[in-house]
Write a protein that holds these residues in place. Structure first.
Motif, PDB file in Angstrom:
ATOM      1  N   PRO A  71       0.837  -1.199   0.000  1.00 58.45           N
ATOM      2  CA  PRO A  71       0.000   0.000   0.000  1.00 58.45           C
ATOM      3  C   PRO A  71       0.870   1.246   0.000  1.00 58.45           C
ATOM      4  O   PRO A  71       1.949   1.253   0.584  1.00 58.45           O
ATOM      5  CB  PRO A  71      -0.801  -0.121   1.298  1.00 58.45           C
ATOM      6  CG  PRO A  71      -0.055  -1.091   2.138  1.00 58.45           C
ATOM      7  CD  PRO A  71       0.731  -1.961   1.218  1.00 58.45           C
ATOM      8  N   PRO A  72       0.446   2.284  -0.685  1.00 61.87           N
ATOM      9  CA  PRO A  72       1.238   3.516  -0.708  1.00 61.87           C
ATOM     10  C   PRO A  72       1.298   4.141   0.684  1.00 61.87           C
ATOM     11  O   PRO A  72       0.389   3.995   1.489  1.00 61.87           O
ATOM     12  CB  PRO A  72       0.472   4.416  -1.681  1.00 61.87           C
ATOM     13  CG  PRO A  72      -0.915   3.882  -1.686  1.00 61.87           C
ATOM     14  CD  PRO A  72      -0.812   2.417  -1.391  1.00 61.87           C
ATOM     15  N   GLU A  73       2.426   4.794   0.943  1.00 63.63           N
ATOM     16  CA  GLU A  73       2.584   5.496   2.212  1.00 63.63           C
ATOM     17  C   GLU A  73       1.609   6.684   2.238  1.00 63.63           C
ATOM     18  O   GLU A  73       1.456   7.378   1.226  1.00 63.63           O
ATOM     19  CB  GLU A  73       4.015   6.032   2.361  1.00 63.63           C
ATOM     20  CG  GLU A  73       5.066   4.954   2.457  1.00 63.63           C
ATOM     21  CD  GLU A  73       5.001   4.190   3.754  1.00 63.63           C
ATOM     22  OE1 GLU A  73       4.635   4.779   4.787  1.00 63.63           O
ATOM     23  OE2 GLU A  73       5.317   2.989   3.732  1.00 63.63           O
ATOM     24  N   PRO A  74       0.960   6.924   3.386  1.00 61.61           N
ATOM     25  CA  PRO A  74       0.075   8.090   3.449  1.00 61.61           C
ATOM     26  C   PRO A  74       0.891   9.377   3.426  1.00 61.61           C
ATOM     27  O   PRO A  74       2.038   9.407   3.874  1.00 61.61           O
ATOM     28  CB  PRO A  74      -0.642   7.920   4.786  1.00 61.61           C
ATOM     29  CG  PRO A  74       0.210   7.005   5.584  1.00 61.61           C
ATOM     30  CD  PRO A  74       0.979   6.161   4.608  1.00 61.61           C
ATOM     31  N   ALA A  75       0.305  10.412   2.883  1.00 63.42           N
ATOM     32  CA  ALA A  75       0.973  11.709   2.863  1.00 63.42           C
ATOM     33  C   ALA A  75       1.025  12.247   4.283  1.00 63.42           C
ATOM     34  O   ALA A  75       0.059  12.147   5.033  1.00 63.42           O
ATOM     35  CB  ALA A  75       0.220  12.670   1.950  1.00 63.42           C
ATOM     36  N   ARG A  76       2.153  12.804   4.647  1.00 64.07           N
ATOM     37  CA  ARG A  76       2.343  13.359   5.987  1.00 64.07           C
ATOM     38  C   ARG A  76       2.043  14.844   5.967  1.00 64.07           C
ATOM     39  O   ARG A  76       2.605  15.598   5.179  1.00 64.07           O
ATOM     40  CB  ARG A  76       3.786  13.141   6.443  1.00 64.07           C
ATOM     41  CG  ARG A  76       4.079  13.784   7.775  1.00 64.07           C
ATOM     42  CD  ARG A  76       5.506  13.590   8.188  1.00 64.07           C
ATOM     43  NE  ARG A  76       5.742  14.175   9.501  1.00 64.07           N
ATOM     44  CZ  ARG A  76       6.849  14.005  10.185  1.00 64.07           C
ATOM     45  NH1 ARG A  76       7.831  13.261   9.691  1.00 64.07           N
ATOM     46  NH2 ARG A  76       6.994  14.573  11.358  1.00 64.07           N
ATOM     47  N   LEU A  77       1.153  15.264   6.850  1.00 65.08           N
ATOM     48  CA  LEU A  77       0.896  16.687   7.036  1.00 65.08           C
ATOM     49  C   LEU A  77       2.086  17.263   7.798  1.00 65.08           C
ATOM     50  O   LEU A  77       2.426  16.797   8.895  1.00 65.08           O
ATOM     51  CB  LEU A  77      -0.394  16.898   7.839  1.00 65.08           C
ATOM     52  CG  LEU A  77      -0.745  18.327   8.204  1.00 65.08           C
ATOM     53  CD1 LEU A  77      -0.994  19.168   6.949  1.00 65.08           C
ATOM     54  CD2 LEU A  77      -1.961  18.350   9.118  1.00 65.08           C
TER      55      LEU A  77
ATOM     56  N   GLY B 196      13.614  10.225   5.283  1.00 64.33           N
ATOM     57  CA  GLY B 196      14.433  11.193   4.569  1.00 64.33           C
ATOM     58  C   GLY B 196      14.750  12.440   5.378  1.00 64.33           C
ATOM     59  O   GLY B 196      14.313  12.627   6.517  1.00 64.33           O
ATOM     60  N   PHE B 197      15.538  13.304   4.751  1.00 66.02           N
ATOM     61  CA  PHE B 197      15.991  14.544   5.378  1.00 66.02           C
ATOM     62  C   PHE B 197      14.822  15.422   5.810  1.00 66.02           C
ATOM     63  O   PHE B 197      14.780  15.912   6.933  1.00 66.02           O
ATOM     64  CB  PHE B 197      16.902  15.300   4.397  1.00 66.02           C
ATOM     65  CG  PHE B 197      17.395  16.610   4.916  1.00 66.02           C
ATOM     66  CD1 PHE B 197      18.347  16.664   5.921  1.00 66.02           C
ATOM     67  CD2 PHE B 197      16.892  17.804   4.411  1.00 66.02           C
ATOM     68  CE1 PHE B 197      18.808  17.879   6.403  1.00 66.02           C
ATOM     69  CE2 PHE B 197      17.345  19.021   4.892  1.00 66.02           C
ATOM     70  CZ  PHE B 197      18.310  19.063   5.892  1.00 66.02           C
ATOM     71  N   LEU B 198      13.861  15.619   4.926  1.00 67.59           N
ATOM     72  CA  LEU B 198      12.721  16.483   5.242  1.00 67.59           C
ATOM     73  C   LEU B 198      11.874  15.880   6.372  1.00 67.59           C
ATOM     74  O   LEU B 198      11.356  16.613   7.223  1.00 67.59           O
ATOM     75  CB  LEU B 198      11.868  16.728   3.997  1.00 67.59           C
ATOM     76  CG  LEU B 198      10.825  17.831   4.102  1.00 67.59           C
ATOM     77  CD1 LEU B 198      11.448  19.152   4.545  1.00 67.59           C
ATOM     78  CD2 LEU B 198      10.123  18.019   2.770  1.00 67.59           C
ATOM     79  N   SER B 199      11.765  14.564   6.406  1.00 64.61           N
ATOM     80  CA  SER B 199      11.035  13.911   7.506  1.00 64.61           C
ATOM     81  C   SER B 199      11.725  14.174   8.839  1.00 64.61           C
ATOM     82  O   SER B 199      11.062  14.414   9.852  1.00 64.61           O
ATOM     83  CB  SER B 199      10.949  12.401   7.269  1.00 64.61           C
ATOM     84  OG  SER B 199      10.079  12.118   6.203  1.00 64.61           O
ATOM     85  N   ARG B 200      13.049  14.145   8.845  1.00 61.02           N
ATOM     86  CA  ARG B 200      13.788  14.408  10.088  1.00 61.02           C
ATOM     87  C   ARG B 200      13.616  15.866  10.526  1.00 61.02           C
ATOM     88  O   ARG B 200      13.481  16.148  11.716  1.00 61.02           O
ATOM     89  CB  ARG B 200      15.259  14.043   9.919  1.00 61.02           C
ATOM     90  CG  ARG B 200      15.478  12.532   9.827  1.00 61.02           C
ATOM     91  CD  ARG B 200      16.944  12.147   9.928  1.00 61.02           C
ATOM     92  NE  ARG B 200      17.792  12.758   8.909  1.00 61.02           N
ATOM     93  CZ  ARG B 200      18.001  12.266   7.690  1.00 61.02           C
ATOM     94  NH1 ARG B 200      17.388  11.158   7.319  1.00 61.02           N
ATOM     95  NH2 ARG B 200      18.804  12.888   6.845  1.00 61.02           N
ATOM     96  N   ILE B 201      13.591  16.786   9.575  1.00 59.44           N
ATOM     97  CA  ILE B 201      13.347  18.197   9.919  1.00 59.44           C
ATOM     98  C   ILE B 201      11.945  18.348  10.506  1.00 59.44           C
ATOM     99  O   ILE B 201      11.746  19.047  11.501  1.00 59.44           O
ATOM    100  CB  ILE B 201      13.532  19.111   8.686  1.00 59.44           C
ATOM    101  CG1 ILE B 201      15.008  19.171   8.310  1.00 59.44           C
ATOM    102  CG2 ILE B 201      12.985  20.508   8.959  1.00 59.44           C
ATOM    103  CD1 ILE B 201      15.284  19.946   7.032  1.00 59.44           C
ATOM    104  N   ALA B 202      10.962  17.691   9.903  1.00 59.29           N
ATOM    105  CA  ALA B 202       9.584  17.755  10.405  1.00 59.29           C
ATOM    106  C   ALA B 202       9.508  17.149  11.810  1.00 59.29           C
ATOM    107  O   ALA B 202       8.841  17.706  12.690  1.00 59.29           O
ATOM    108  CB  ALA B 202       8.641  17.031   9.453  1.00 59.29           C
ATOM    109  N   ASP B 203      10.187  16.021  12.037  1.00 59.34           N
ATOM    110  CA  ASP B 203      10.208  15.405  13.374  1.00 59.34           C
ATOM    111  C   ASP B 203      10.805  16.358  14.399  1.00 59.34           C
ATOM    112  O   ASP B 203      10.270  16.523  15.500  1.00 59.34           O
ATOM    113  CB  ASP B 203      11.021  14.104  13.359  1.00 59.34           C
ATOM    114  CG  ASP B 203      10.363  12.987  12.576  1.00 59.34           C
ATOM    115  OD1 ASP B 203       9.140  13.057  12.331  1.00 59.34           O
ATOM    116  OD2 ASP B 203      11.090  12.031  12.207  1.00 59.34           O
ATOM    117  N   ASP B 204      11.928  16.983  14.048  1.00 65.57           N
ATOM    118  CA  ASP B 204      12.575  17.936  14.963  1.00 65.57           C
ATOM    119  C   ASP B 204      11.688  19.140  15.239  1.00 65.57           C
ATOM    120  O   ASP B 204      11.612  19.636  16.368  1.00 65.57           O
ATOM    121  CB  ASP B 204      13.918  18.405  14.387  1.00 65.57           C
ATOM    122  CG  ASP B 204      14.979  17.308  14.359  1.00 65.57           C
ATOM    123  OD1 ASP B 204      14.788  16.261  15.033  1.00 65.57           O
ATOM    124  OD2 ASP B 204      15.996  17.486  13.650  1.00 65.57           O
ATOM    125  N   THR B 205      10.998  19.621  14.203  1.00 66.27           N
ATOM    126  CA  THR B 205      10.095  20.764  14.366  1.00 66.27           C
ATOM    127  C   THR B 205       8.939  20.405  15.289  1.00 66.27           C
ATOM    128  O   THR B 205       8.586  21.176  16.190  1.00 66.27           O
ATOM    129  CB  THR B 205       9.567  21.234  12.992  1.00 66.27           C
ATOM    130  OG1 THR B 205      10.679  21.599  12.170  1.00 66.27           O
ATOM    131  CG2 THR B 205       8.628  22.417  13.143  1.00 66.27           C
TER     132      THR B 205
END
Length: 123
Positions: free
Chosen positions: A5-11, A30-39
């Motif tokens: 199944p496709p990964e759901p889009a992350r808000l 990925g890099f952007l996911s890590r930035i979002a996690d940190d934020t």
């Protein structure tokens, strides 16, 4: 190649031009996911500190109207951020096992279409 199944889009925890939501499609590594996690982590830390501050102000019962107004503004913005994080994380949870009778789809305007159940309304 594995097909699943496709990964759901992350808000994401920030908005784009005009306050529009930003989404990320990927596996969450990925890099952007890590930035979002940190934020998100920073936003939750700020929310916790603000909650402690609000408690101290309210318990002291010695505030000015300006202090209460500023506190209300800060709490409102923080609550908006925490709500966004909850929506983002909830949207990435796997669907519960079942027959799908409770599923609801919402369009971009937030209008929900259900499987025959009456719509939920806010008081």
């Amino acid at each position: 190649m594995t097909s699943g199944p496709p990964e759901p889009a992350r808000l994401l925890p920030w908005t784009g031009t005009g306050g529009k939501p930003c989404y990320l499609i990927g596996d969450g590594t990925g890099f952007l996911s890590r930035i979002a996690d940190d934020t998100e982590l920073a936003q939750l830390d700020i929310a916790s500190e603000l909650l402690d501050h609000a408690t101290r102000i309210l318990v002291a019962r010695a505030w000015t109207s300006g202090e209460i107004h500023l506190l209300a503004l800060q709490l409102t913005e923080t609550l908006r951020e925490v709500k966004r994080i909850a929506e983002s994380r909830g949207g990435r949870l796997p669907s519960p096992a079942g027959d799908g009778a409770d599923e609801t789809c919402a369009d971009q305007n937030g209008t929900a279409e259900t499987d025959g159940a009456p719509p939920l309304t806010r008081p």
